[in-house]
Design a protein around this motif. Structure first.
Motif, PDB file in Angstrom:
ATOM      1  N   THR A 248     -31.987  50.725 -12.409  1.00  0.00           N
ATOM      2  CA  THR A 248     -31.053  50.352 -13.614  1.00  0.00           C
ATOM      3  C   THR A 248     -31.098  51.855 -14.517  1.00  0.00           C
ATOM      4  O   THR A 248     -29.913  52.184 -14.990  1.00  0.00           O
ATOM      5  N   GLU A 249     -32.373  52.002 -14.797  1.00  0.00           N
ATOM      6  CA  GLU A 249     -32.593  53.255 -15.622  1.00  0.00           C
ATOM      7  C   GLU A 249     -31.773  54.540 -14.772  1.00  0.00           C
ATOM      8  O   GLU A 249     -31.243  55.471 -15.665  1.00  0.00           O
ATOM      9  N   ALA A 250     -31.993  54.747 -13.505  1.00  0.00           N
ATOM     10  CA  ALA A 250     -31.358  55.966 -12.935  1.00  0.00           C
ATOM     11  C   ALA A 250     -29.782  55.841 -13.056  1.00  0.00           C
ATOM     12  O   ALA A 250     -29.315  56.992 -12.977  1.00  0.00           O
ATOM     13  N   GLU A 251     -29.275  54.674 -12.801  1.00  0.00           N
ATOM     14  CA  GLU A 251     -27.920  54.681 -13.157  1.00  0.00           C
ATOM     15  C   GLU A 251     -27.384  54.973 -14.506  1.00  0.00           C
ATOM     16  O   GLU A 251     -26.506  55.755 -14.628  1.00  0.00           O
ATOM     17  N   LEU A 252     -28.082  54.055 -15.364  1.00  0.00           N
ATOM     18  CA  LEU A 252     -27.330  53.978 -16.626  1.00  0.00           C
ATOM     19  C   LEU A 252     -28.069  55.071 -17.852  1.00  0.00           C
ATOM     20  O   LEU A 252     -27.178  55.577 -18.491  1.00  0.00           O
ATOM     21  N   ALA A 253     -29.195  55.182 -17.670  1.00  0.00           N
ATOM     22  CA  ALA A 253     -30.002  56.095 -18.510  1.00  0.00           C
ATOM     23  C   ALA A 253     -29.600  57.531 -18.231  1.00  0.00           C
ATOM     24  O   ALA A 253     -29.795  58.509 -19.164  1.00  0.00           O
ATOM     25  N   ALA A 254     -29.091  57.794 -17.106  1.00  0.00           N
ATOM     26  CA  ALA A 254     -28.845  59.173 -16.768  1.00  0.00           C
ATOM     27  C   ALA A 254     -27.379  59.665 -17.171  1.00  0.00           C
ATOM     28  O   ALA A 254     -26.893  60.841 -16.940  1.00  0.00           O
ATOM     29  N   THR A 255     -26.590  58.631 -17.665  1.00  0.00           N
ATOM     30  CA  THR A 255     -25.143  59.140 -17.948  1.00  0.00           C
ATOM     31  C   THR A 255     -25.174  60.041 -19.293  1.00  0.00           C
ATOM     32  O   THR A 255     -26.121  59.869 -20.177  1.00  0.00           O
ATOM     33  N   PRO A 256     -24.167  60.917 -19.430  1.00  0.00           N
ATOM     34  CA  PRO A 256     -24.012  61.409 -20.465  1.00  0.00           C
ATOM     35  C   PRO A 256     -24.344  61.105 -21.657  1.00  0.00           C
ATOM     36  O   PRO A 256     -24.994  61.625 -22.879  1.00  0.00           O
ATOM     37  N   GLY A 257     -23.738  59.939 -22.088  1.00  0.00           N
ATOM     38  CA  GLY A 257     -23.729  59.379 -23.391  1.00  0.00           C
ATOM     39  C   GLY A 257     -24.705  58.610 -23.882  1.00  0.00           C
ATOM     40  O   GLY A 257     -25.160  58.076 -24.866  1.00  0.00           O
ATOM     41  N   PHE A 258     -25.627  58.159 -22.918  1.00  0.00           N
ATOM     42  CA  PHE A 258     -26.873  57.354 -23.285  1.00  0.00           C
ATOM     43  C   PHE A 258     -27.902  57.527 -24.084  1.00  0.00           C
ATOM     44  O   PHE A 258     -27.997  57.104 -25.098  1.00  0.00           O
ATOM     45  N   LYS A 259     -28.462  58.839 -23.975  1.00  0.00           N
ATOM     46  CA  LYS A 259     -29.253  59.168 -25.058  1.00  0.00           C
ATOM     47  C   LYS A 259     -28.970  59.529 -26.314  1.00  0.00           C
ATOM     48  O   LYS A 259     -29.615  59.052 -27.193  1.00  0.00           O
ATOM     49  N   SER A 260     -27.531  59.776 -26.482  1.00  0.00           N
ATOM     50  CA  SER A 260     -27.043  59.975 -27.717  1.00  0.00           C
ATOM     51  C   SER A 260     -26.840  58.485 -28.244  1.00  0.00           C
ATOM     52  O   SER A 260     -27.089  58.380 -29.609  1.00  0.00           O
ATOM     53  N   LEU A 261     -26.413  57.535 -27.609  1.00  0.00           N
ATOM     54  CA  LEU A 261     -26.065  56.296 -28.192  1.00  0.00           C
ATOM     55  C   LEU A 261     -27.383  55.514 -28.502  1.00  0.00           C
ATOM     56  O   LEU A 261     -27.674  54.912 -29.706  1.00  0.00           O
ATOM     57  N   GLU A 262     -28.414  55.658 -27.802  1.00  0.00           N
ATOM     58  CA  GLU A 262     -29.823  55.082 -27.793  1.00  0.00           C
ATOM     59  C   GLU A 262     -30.323  55.900 -29.213  1.00  0.00           C
ATOM     60  O   GLU A 262     -30.832  55.082 -29.936  1.00  0.00           O
ATOM     61  N   SER A 263     -30.283  56.887 -29.319  1.00  0.00           N
ATOM     62  CA  SER A 263     -30.818  57.908 -30.559  1.00  0.00           C
ATOM     63  C   SER A 263     -30.094  57.158 -31.721  1.00  0.00           C
ATOM     64  O   SER A 263     -30.727  56.800 -32.923  1.00  0.00           O
ATOM     65  N   ASP A 264     -28.619  56.922 -31.573  1.00  0.00           N
ATOM     66  CA  ASP A 264     -27.835  56.553 -32.883  1.00  0.00           C
ATOM     67  C   ASP A 264     -28.284  55.116 -33.052  1.00  0.00           C
ATOM     68  O   ASP A 264     -28.465  54.922 -34.423  1.00  0.00           O
ATOM     69  N   VAL A 265     -28.665  54.103 -32.137  1.00  0.00           N
ATOM     70  CA  VAL A 265     -29.013  52.735 -32.309  1.00  0.00           C
ATOM     71  C   VAL A 265     -30.223  52.924 -33.154  1.00  0.00           C
ATOM     72  O   VAL A 265     -30.765  52.154 -34.200  1.00  0.00           O
ATOM     73  N   ARG A 266     -31.211  53.582 -32.480  1.00  0.00           N
ATOM     74  CA  ARG A 266     -32.883  53.725 -33.033  1.00  0.00           C
ATOM     75  C   ARG A 266     -32.595  54.234 -34.370  1.00  0.00           C
ATOM     76  O   ARG A 266     -33.203  53.566 -35.234  1.00  0.00           O
ATOM     77  N   THR A 267     -31.914  55.170 -34.973  1.00  0.00           N
ATOM     78  CA  THR A 267     -31.636  55.629 -36.137  1.00  0.00           C
ATOM     79  C   THR A 267     -31.384  54.488 -37.150  1.00  0.00           C
ATOM     80  O   THR A 267     -31.945  54.260 -38.345  1.00  0.00           O
ATOM     81  N   ILE A 268     -30.487  53.625 -36.517  1.00  0.00           N
ATOM     82  CA  ILE A 268     -29.667  52.621 -37.381  1.00  0.00           C
ATOM     83  C   ILE A 268     -31.045  51.701 -37.640  1.00  0.00           C
ATOM     84  O   ILE A 268     -31.240  51.277 -38.938  1.00  0.00           O
ATOM     85  N   LEU A 269     -31.798  51.286 -36.714  1.00  0.00           N
ATOM     86  CA  LEU A 269     -32.724  50.350 -36.683  1.00  0.00           C
ATOM     87  C   LEU A 269     -33.889  50.895 -37.540  1.00  0.00           C
ATOM     88  O   LEU A 269     -34.515  50.149 -38.444  1.00  0.00           O
ATOM     89  N   ASP A 270     -34.114  52.105 -37.514  1.00  0.00           N
ATOM     90  CA  ASP A 270     -35.133  52.745 -38.280  1.00  0.00           C
ATOM     91  C   ASP A 270     -34.877  53.138 -39.621  1.00  0.00           C
ATOM     92  O   ASP A 270     -35.769  53.572 -40.572  1.00  0.00           O
TER      93      ASP A 270
END
Length: 727
Positions: free
Chosen positions: A82-104
């Motif tokens: 699952t990580e190989a498919e989804l976490a490798a997409t162009p927008g994943f890291k940016s979205l993960e960072s945005d959500v983490r920033t919100i939560l933090d």
């Protein structure tokens, strides 16, 4: 599934909190959509036949071994895929960072609880992943940047003890509030430990009260005495995995030697006790929860004798000072009056226990209204009523005969409103929060009869400009009118191409009302997606009748409602099946599992979180036995006959086409067994279906133990959805 909690001095904690063991609505932050055609009766008949055959041979049962090497190897392999498919997409890291920033973010509202003279808050951010328990004064809290005094740092505690504690709350002893009972969970599981804490030294008490890891709790009676309900050894837990025995435990003695106060039966759900320390109204209560919506409440006398509060077991019972408050789930006759289900009625507690049955009706439901909640201040009762799933507040003041009624000054006309007393013993002030899907939460303090004072507001974590909120009604298969909320771009083309996310729950009398979710906004709305929330039967949006309409053999009505909303979205040309996704968690995972197996043609993608799926074995796995009042008992042939019609694990047909699906769960979930998701994903994988699986190694029923994990799982879900629905 409902969260288990024990707030202080509210007796509904024993009838409601002990039942609150299945419903979790924390998944709304990642919710989705569903659309399509109704399955034909021929397909349904074939599905039941397949379920009967599949139930005889479960070749994936080995995956129920939660921490076994072989199952965890399978989990790690699926996670990597699952990580190989989804976490490798162009927008994943940016979205993960945005959500983490919100939560933090430090800009979140620090909700507080008044304990003595201080206002306490539990806080998590980037520097404090597991959190700080801290306090301040009201004057300081009113400031934009209050100064906080740290009471307990969980990250420091974990480092010192080599643990992974997750905060489960604290209960402090009045009148000086110098000793507290703090509950801590390893990795976010429901099972926890309770440790006595000295507020003066800000340290745990050596040789203080300590309850080893188990499901259960402690409750203060006085400084040297507590009630304890927990795992005392063989035979002391119910078949649902919760306490069967409650004891009165004196300081300096062994817990095993404590005096037995009450002992339930193995097939009960939960036994507990609480000391009500309200000045002038001190009482002790014992609760015997037999099943959801079925509990008995007893007053414990000084001699240890128990006197039952003689009302139907289905009633939600609350004692506040001199008042006995009853929320009715069924019609109730008393004092020559008939009170309909969904009513709130009150009587003098001492008079009632003496045999008088004279009640005052405080709320009576209509076709469009239900009681969402109520809260006591020192002199008033504030009612929060849902009118077609929109909040309305009113104030009642006790008196002889009819209580005085008035409007709540300054309550907004739109949005979800939550109200809680600041200090119900000494003040008429309340906390009031207001939010909707596009408006960040604002916290007010209000004295009854005065204009509310805005104290804190969340910032806008996503761009909500150009978006509107609507409410629509779909017509279900049996003609029932089903409401749903819709958030859409103002200039929507209505060409059937909008990526649409439909979320639902539909169980345990839980209402889904508009709320601000920064993750939904950032992960979905800001990209141009449409978001919908279905208020289907099984929930509490219209009170007990709405919930009871989808119990057991009528469970299919919840799924028909959800499908009806999906079809209405298509009929309005908001979206189409190829662009519509469905998601839910916990009981909502059972919902989306049934959308997957019964209505696959309605969806372009499905996310299923911490779900129930194997309904033949659900009652044998972890807390599952406690939910039979909702779903039925699969060991009874007459009940398995209808349960198998909504058991996704057994309805799966290898020869049928299914939409792309992702299952998400947690190894540490000790409420809904991760085996449900594991087994369903494995059989879909072996049948070459388009399936993904991700299991967080800790996190409990909420799925994540810290902000990093929560952000990662949210990003996986939204990335999957956008990839599938926006093309």
């Amino acid at each position: 599934m409902p969260q288990l909690s024990m707030p202080r001095r509210t007796l509904s904690t024993l009838s409601r909190a002990c039942q609150a063991v299945l419903v979790s609505t924390s998944f709304a932050a990642v919710s989705l959509a569903t659309v399509g055609l109704v399955a034909t009766s021929l397909a349904a008949t074939a599905g039941v036949a397949h379920a009967e055959e599949a139930a005889l041979n479960d070749r994936y049962q080995w995956l129920e071994d939660v921490t076994g090497d072989k199952p965890l190897d399978w989990v790690r392999s699926e996670n990597a895929r699952t990580e190989a498919e989804l976490a490798a997409t162009p927008g994943f890291k940016s979205l993960e960072s945005d959500v983490r920033t919100i939560l933090d973010s430090d800009a979140k509202i620090p909700g507080v609880q008044k304990i003595g003279d201080h206002y306490y808050n539990f806080w998590k951010d980037k520097q404090h992943e597991r959190g700080l328990w801290r306090r301040t004064s009201l004057a300081e809290y009113r400031k934009d940047k209050p100064q906080w005094e740290t009471v307990l740092d969980l990250d420091a505690l974990n480092e010192a003890e080599g643990e992974n504690w997750v905060w489960h709350g604290a209960q402090c002893l009045r009148p000086d509030y110098q000793r507290c009972l703090i509950a801590l969970s390893r990795g976010g599981a429901d099972a926890d430990v309770t440790r006595e804490f000295d507020m003066t030294r800000k340290a745990f008490v050596e040789d203080g009260f300590f309850r080893p890891e188990a499901k259960g709790g402690l409750d203060w009676i006085d400084r040297d005495t507590v009630y304890v309900y927990t795992d005392f050894g063989d035979g002391s837990m119910t078949e649902s995995g919760y306490p069967r025995i409650v004891k009165r435990w004196k300081r300096g003695t062994e817990m095993s030697e404590a005096e037995v106060v009450y002992e339930g039966r193995a097939d009960d759900m939960y036994i507990a006790a609480i000391h009500d320390d309200t000045p002038g109204f001190e009482r002790d209560f014992v609760s015997r929860t037999l099943a959801f919506y079925n509990d008995e409440l007893y007053v414990r006398g000084d001699d240890g004798a128990l006197s039952k509060i003689d009302v139907p077991n289905s009633v939600n019972k609350n004692v506040h000072k001199q008042w006995l408050m009853l929320e009715l789930r069924e019609p109730y006759s008393a004092g020559g009056h008939e009170y309909p289900a969904g009513s709130l009625i009150a009587a003098n507690f001492d008079d009632f226990m003496a045999g008088k049955r004279e009640f005052t009706a405080l709320f009576t439901p209509s076709e469009s209204t239900s009681l969402a909640s109520y809260t006591w201040t020192r002199d008033h009762l504030v009612l929060n009523v849902l009118d077609d799933v929109k909040s309305r507040l009113s104030v009642l003041t006790p008196g002889e005969g009819e209580w005085k009624r008035s409007e709540f000054t300054g309550a907004p006309d739109f949005g979800t409103i939550s109200v809680g007393a600041v200090d119900p013993d000494d003040s008429d002030a309340v906390w009031m929060t207001v939010a909707d899907y596009l408006t960040p939460t604002t916290l007010y303090m209000a004295d009854i009869g005065e204009q509310p004072e805005a104290l804190k507001s969340m910032p806008a974590f996503f761009d909500a400009s150009g978006k509107v909120i609507e409410q629509h009604f779909a017509t279900s298969e049996d003609g029932t009118r089903v409401p749903y909320f819709l958030v859409r771009p103002e200039g929507l083309a209505y060409d059937g191409k909008a990526p649409t996310l439909l979320y639902g729950y539909g169980g345990f009398e839980i209402s889904l009302t508009p709320g601000y979710s920064a993750a939904v906004g950032k992960g979905w709305l800001e990209k141009g997606g449409v978001y919908a929330v279905a208020n289907i039967r099984g929930g509490g949006e219209y009170g007990p009748r709405w919930h009871q309409a989808a119990l057991k053999a009528n469970r299919h009505k919840a799924y028909e409602d959800f499908a009806a909303v999906a079809k209405d979205l298509v009929a309005r040309r908001i979206t189409s099946p190829a662009h519509l996704g469905a998601q839910g968690g916990s009981n909502g995972g059972l919902l989306t599992g049934n959308m997957l197996t019964q209505y696959p043609e309605l969806f372009g993608a499905i996310v299923v979180q911490v779900p129930l799926l194997d309904m033949q074995r659900y009652h044998k796995l972890l807390a599952g036995a406690s939910w039979m009042a909702e779903y039925g008992d699969p060991d009874k042939p007459e009940e398995w006959a209808f349960i198998q019609t909504f058991s996704p694990y057994h309805l799966f047909d290898p020869g049928r086409e299914y939409p792309p699906t992702i299952f998400m769960t947690s190894t540490r979930d000790d409420r809904v067994h991760p085996g449900h998701a594991r087994k369903m994903a494995a059989q879909m994988r072996d049948a070459d279906k388009d399936v993904r699986y991700y299991e967080n190694i800790e996190g409990g029923h909420g799925g994540a133990a810290n902000n990093a994990q929560a952000a990662h799982m949210s990003a996986l879900a939204y990335t999957f959805l956008w990839e599938q629905l926006a093309e």
